[in-house]
Structures are given as structure tokens and as C-alpha cells.
Motif scaffolding. Sequence first.
Motif, short mmCIF file in Angstrom:
data_model
loop_
_atom_site.label_atom_id
_atom_site.label_comp_id
_atom_site.label_asym_id
_atom_site.label_seq_id
_atom_site.Cartn_x
_atom_site.Cartn_y
_atom_site.Cartn_z
N ALA A 59 30.12 14.77 -35.81
CA ALA A 59 29.70 13.90 -34.71
C ALA A 59 30.46 14.20 -33.42
O ALA A 59 29.97 13.96 -32.31
N LEU A 60 31.68 14.73 -33.58
CA LEU A 60 32.51 15.05 -32.41
C LEU A 60 31.79 16.02 -31.49
O LEU A 60 31.90 15.95 -30.26
N TYR A 61 31.02 16.93 -32.12
CA TYR A 61 30.36 17.98 -31.34
C TYR A 61 29.16 17.47 -30.54
O TYR A 61 28.56 18.22 -29.78
N LEU A 62 28.80 16.20 -30.73
CA LEU A 62 27.81 15.59 -29.85
C LEU A 62 28.43 15.28 -28.49
O LEU A 62 27.75 15.11 -27.49
N TYR A 63 29.75 15.20 -28.47
CA TYR A 63 30.45 14.75 -27.26
C TYR A 63 31.20 15.87 -26.54
O TYR A 63 31.48 15.78 -25.37
N THR A 64 31.59 16.87 -27.29
CA THR A 64 32.37 17.95 -26.68
C THR A 64 32.08 19.25 -27.42
O THR A 64 31.83 19.23 -28.62
N MET A 70 27.65 21.64 -22.49
CA MET A 70 28.34 20.60 -23.23
C MET A 70 27.40 19.41 -23.42
O MET A 70 27.04 18.75 -22.45
N ALA A 71 26.99 19.14 -24.64
CA ALA A 71 26.07 18.03 -24.89
C ALA A 71 26.82 16.71 -24.85
O ALA A 71 27.80 16.54 -25.54
N ARG A 72 26.39 15.81 -24.05
CA ARG A 72 27.04 14.50 -23.97
C ARG A 72 25.99 13.42 -24.15
O ARG A 72 24.99 13.41 -23.45
N ARG A 73 26.24 12.50 -25.06
CA ARG A 73 25.31 11.38 -25.20
C ARG A 73 25.56 10.40 -24.07
O ARG A 73 26.68 10.20 -23.63
N THR A 74 24.51 9.80 -23.59
CA THR A 74 24.68 8.84 -22.51
C THR A 74 24.59 7.43 -23.08
O THR A 74 24.50 7.23 -24.28
N ARG A 102 31.57 5.00 -24.49
CA ARG A 102 32.78 4.44 -25.10
C ARG A 102 33.35 5.43 -26.11
O ARG A 102 34.56 5.68 -26.15
N THR A 103 32.48 5.99 -26.94
CA THR A 103 32.95 6.96 -27.93
C THR A 103 33.59 8.16 -27.25
O THR A 103 34.65 8.64 -27.68
N ALA A 104 32.96 8.64 -26.18
CA ALA A 104 33.52 9.79 -25.46
C ALA A 104 34.92 9.47 -24.95
O ALA A 104 35.84 10.29 -25.04
N ARG A 105 35.08 8.24 -24.42
CA ARG A 105 36.41 7.82 -23.94
C ARG A 105 37.41 7.77 -25.09
O ARG A 105 38.56 8.17 -24.94
N GLU A 106 36.96 7.23 -26.22
CA GLU A 106 37.85 7.12 -27.38
C GLU A 106 38.28 8.50 -27.88
O GLU A 106 39.41 8.70 -28.31
N ILE A 107 37.35 9.44 -27.80
CA ILE A 107 37.68 10.80 -28.24
C ILE A 107 38.74 11.42 -27.33
O ILE A 107 39.73 12.00 -27.79
#
Lengths: 208, 208
Positions: free
Chosen positions: B47-52, B1-5, B11-16
Motif C-alpha cells: 500500500a505504501l507504493y500508492l503514496y510514494t 509518483m502515484a498519489r491518492r487524493t 492523511r495517510t501520506a502525511r503519516e507515511i
Amino acid sequence: MARRTGSSGERTAREIRAAAQRLFAEHGYAAVSMRQIAQEVGVQAGALYLYTSDKQSLLADLLIEHMEELLAAWDAARRDEADPATRLETFVRFHIRHHLRRVDKVFISYMELRNLSDENFLRVERLRRLYEQVVEDILHDGVAAGVFRVADPRVASLALIAMLTGITTWYRAGGRLPPERIERIYCDLAFGAVGGAAPAAAGRAAPA
Amino acid sequence: MARRTGSSGERTAREIRAAAQRLFAEHGYAAVSMRQIAQEVGVQAGALYLYTSDKQSLLADLLIEHMEELLAAWDAARRDEADPATRLETFVRFHIRHHLRRVDKVFISYMELRNLSDENFLRVERLRRLYEQVVEDILHDGVAAGVFRVADPRVASLALIAMLTGITTWYRAGGRLPPERIERIYCDLAFGAVGGAAPAAAGRAAPA
């Protein structure tokens, strides 16, 4: 709502409700289309509209049918002539048996309340309130007779129903505990919660 | 699972996750698309797939996060040095407060279990089992100390959790009963169910 009558039409209507129930339980109401329901029954999508006006009516029918069936079954099981303790034990055993036989319907009935139209929600809510009142009346009578000690019969009735319905989330046929033992354990928990003694005290489950 | 740090990525990950939670709670997991989640957050679907990695991961993250948050909050609230009755009262009040503040998450956590992959289901189940064990341990210790009478601590722990979690289905802020009164009533019901006396017996709710 156009409904065809006659035995074949009634059978199809039943099959449609059963298919909708299966699909709603598996995927959730919002994810299921009328086309899928028709496919599951094996009729043309257009034919579905001879039996139900739309998906919302199908959902409302399922939830209302569930509550009407529950209330009718309770009317057949209730023992209004008995003392409050016997009535509570009758209710606990009835509720467990009735719900364990309808796990899919119970699941939909809680989960899909949010997808009912306002009008249909009120119809279902009225039926649920009647059922909750059954327990509240038993608790009131038990308090009046001095055999139960309950601070708030309304809240206690909701608590007991939630506790008993919770069995449907973990019960599996053939598991560690036979149904009769589960009923016994929940009778003891329910009577304890309302500060009363189960009528058949001799048959109470022994502490572990 | 690619997650940007980094703080913006976090913040974006939380918003998602928050957007997924809102949409799953409103429409159900199966009816919500990754495109809708992206739209709700205001990012491109890609862009969602950068986070999940996919919708399944989002659901699993939500349910696992819910259980880890619950277990961590309990670790902060638990009073292992106290007697079993105090520990049970601490648990009852903790469970009610924690769940009433997260009604959406509680709803998803029960309703969407069926939509988890087998592997994710097992992960969530293990965490749920840990939480159920909290109650089971308190009941075991109370039975050993002679202050509770419980036929089957495992079943009783599931019954208590279902009873307490049920409050989330009817509680509305500003309703007939203030939260403290609800906690008191449920403490009495829980102690009654396990055949014990609440530690602050003087403060018990008076019968109606």
C-alpha cells in the motif's frame, strides 16, 4: 575486548578501524554489518572478533580516538603562556586545520553519537566537554583581562565551535578561497563575536 | 509518483512522511526498509507504493519539504522594509525558533544529504542556496549602509547559519537558559561577528 598485539596485529586493527570509518561515513552505522567490514578489510568475519568485541566497540573506539587525537593535537598546539587574543587565534586556526583534514571523522562523530550505548556516549561526552572547556577558558581569561566581551562564555564556546566546524560541510580543496584566507575570515568572525580584536590587526581581511 | 487524493489519502501520506522521518532520524536512511515504514504506519508494504514510488522519493520529499517550509516561514517573518540591523536580528531569532522546533528534521536534513540521488541533491541544494542568500543579502546591504563590516558576506552567511543551527545539538527545553536569553546571546554573537550593533542595544545581554 581481545586484541592481538604485535606489528601485524596492530596493522590489521588499524585497517579494521579505517574500514569501519569509511563504511559508517558512507552508509551510516546501523546499515553496516560486521561481515561488510570484514569483507572491506579482506579477512574472515570470524577473524574480526579477534580485534574487536562488536560493532558498538568499533564505533566507540572511532569516536573516542577522534576526540583523544583532537585533544592531543591541541596539547601540542596550545600556547598557554600567551595572551587570550593570541590563544584564541591559535585555537581558531588549529580547529579549522585539524577538522578540514578529517571531514569523514567529523561527520561520523556528530552523526553517530545517537548510536553509542549510554556508557560510551558518556565517555565521548566527557572528552567533548574537555575540548569545549578549552575555548571557555580562553574566553573567561579574555573577559577577565578586559579584551573580550562575552555574555555567556559557555554558550559562546559552543557557538564558536559550531561555526568553525561548519566549514567541513562546504569546504572543497581548490575552491574559491585558499585555506589561509578562510582561517583569516573565521578569525575575524570569531574575534568579532566575542567583542575582541585579533592580535595581528594589520593582517586583518579587508572588507569586501 | 502515484498519489491518492482526498482527505484520508492525504492523511495517510502525511503519516507515511512522519513515520519515515522518525525512523530515518533514529536509524539512518540506509538502515530503514520500506517494510519498516509500512509497519510503523500500520499499512501493508504494498500500500505504501500508492503514496510514494520508493524510499529515495520519501527522503527527497522530506528534505525538500523541510526547505520549502523554512523558506515559506521566512517569507512570513521577513521585514524587508526595515534597516539591515533589524533584518539581521529578525533573521537570527527566526532561524533559532524555527530550527529548535524541528530538531529531528534538521538532523536528517544535514545527515542524509549524502543519500540523495544527484538530481534530488541538486534540488535541495538550490533551496538551501536560496536560504543562504537571505543572510548574504542582509550582510551585503549592511555593508553598503556602513553598519556591518564583513570581509566575505558569502562565507559569513554560512558561518552564521552553522553557528545558529548548532544550538539544535545542545539545546534541551527547561535547561539552564530560557529561549529568549539564548536568542539574545546569539544576536550579540552574530552582530559582533559582522561588526555591527544590535538595534535594541539597551537590551543587550550584560557580560558575565
